[in-house]
Design a protein around this motif. Structure first.
Motif: not given
Length: 221
Positions: A18-36
Motif C-alpha cells: 500500500e505504501l509502495a504504490i504511491p512511492m512508485e507513482n511519484y517516481m514515474k514507475n521507474n523503480f519498484t519499492y518495498f514500501g518502506i
C-alpha cells in the motif's frame, strides 16, 4: 555479503504494498519499492550495519555497488547512505569510477542529486586537481545525468564555489531542452546566489538562459 542478505530479509519482512504504490507513482514507475519509509529504512540499515560492522567497513564499496544493482529502490537508497557514512574525507583516487557507475545506473533525480552534491562534490574537494578533468568528461558525456552532475557538484561548496566553473557549465548546457538540465542550471545558480547575489544576477542578465533556468536562478533575488 551477509550484510546484503540480512538487509534484504529485513526489508522483505516490513514491505508494504500500500505504501509502495504511491512511492512508485511519484517516481514515474521507474523503480519498484518495498514500501518502506525513510526513517524505518534507515533504522534497519543502522541495525544491520552494527551487526555486520567488520564486513561492511572492509567492503563498503563492493557492498554499495551490489546493493545498487538490486531491484528495489530502497537498496539503492541504502547504498548511498552507506557511502555517505563511509566516504566522508576517506576517498581514494579510484573512487571516481564507482561514483560514475552509480550516477549512470538506475538513474533518477533522487539518487543522482545526492551523489552529485555529497559524493562527487566531496571527492573533488579531496582531490581538487582532478576537478577540471572529471567535470569536463562528465559535461561532455552523452549521458544526461553525468551532465547534470557536472552542473550540481558544487552545491555543498557554498562560498567556496568556483563561479568560473559554474558559469562554464551553464554556458555549455544553457540551450538544452532537457528539463533536468534546465532545472539543474537554475538550482545551481540559485544556490550560489545566497553567497554571491550580484555575480549571479549579473551573469543571468548577460546571457540567454532558458526561461525555466532563469526563473529558478533568480528566485531568491
Amino acid at each position: 555479503m551477509k550484510f546484503c542478505s540480512d538487509l534484504e530479509a529485513d526489508f522483505r519482512k516490513v514491505s508494504n504494498r500500500e505504501l509502495a504504490i504511491p512511492m512508485e507513482n511519484y517516481m514515474k514507475n521507474n523503480f519498484t519499492y518495498f514500501g518502506i519509509k525513510t526513517e524505518q529504512r534507515r533504522a534497519i540499515f543502522k541495525s544491520n550495519y552494527e551487526e555486520n560492522k567488520a564486513e561492511v567497513k572492509s567492503n563498503f564499496r563492493v557492498i554499495a555497488w551490489e546493493l545498487f544493482q538490486m531491484k528495489e529502490r530502497e537498496f539503492h537508497q541504502t547504498a548511498i547512505d552507506l557511502l555517505l557514512k563511509e566516504f566522508k574525507k576517506n576517498f581514494v583516487l579510484e573512487d571516481i569510477q564507482l561514483i560514475e557507475k552509480m550516477i549512470i545506473t538506475n538513474s533518477w533525480w533522487d539518487s543522482v542529486d545526492t551523489i552529485a552534491k555529497y559524493i562527487l562534490g566531496g571527492y573533488l574537494l579531496q582531490f581538487p586537481s582532478k576537478t577540471l578533468k572529471v567535470i569536463e568528461r562528465f559535461s561532455n558525456s552523452e549521458n544526461m545525468w553525468l551532465n547534470r552532475s557536472a552542473i550540481l557538484f558544487q552545491l555543498s561548496y557554498k562560498e567556496k564555489t568556483n563561479f568560473e566553473i559554474l558559469i562554464s557549465e551553464c554556458e555549455k548546457h544553457k540551450h538544452s531542452n532537457e528539463f533536468f538540465i534546465q532545472k539543474a542550471i537554475g538550482w545551481a545558480l540559485r544556490d550560489y546566489s545566497r553567497f554571491n547575489p550580484n555575480g549571479v544576477e549579473a551573469y543571468v542578465n548577460s546571457t540567454n538562459l532558458k526561461p525555466l533556468s532563469r526563473k529558478e536562478a533568480l528566485r531568491l533575488l
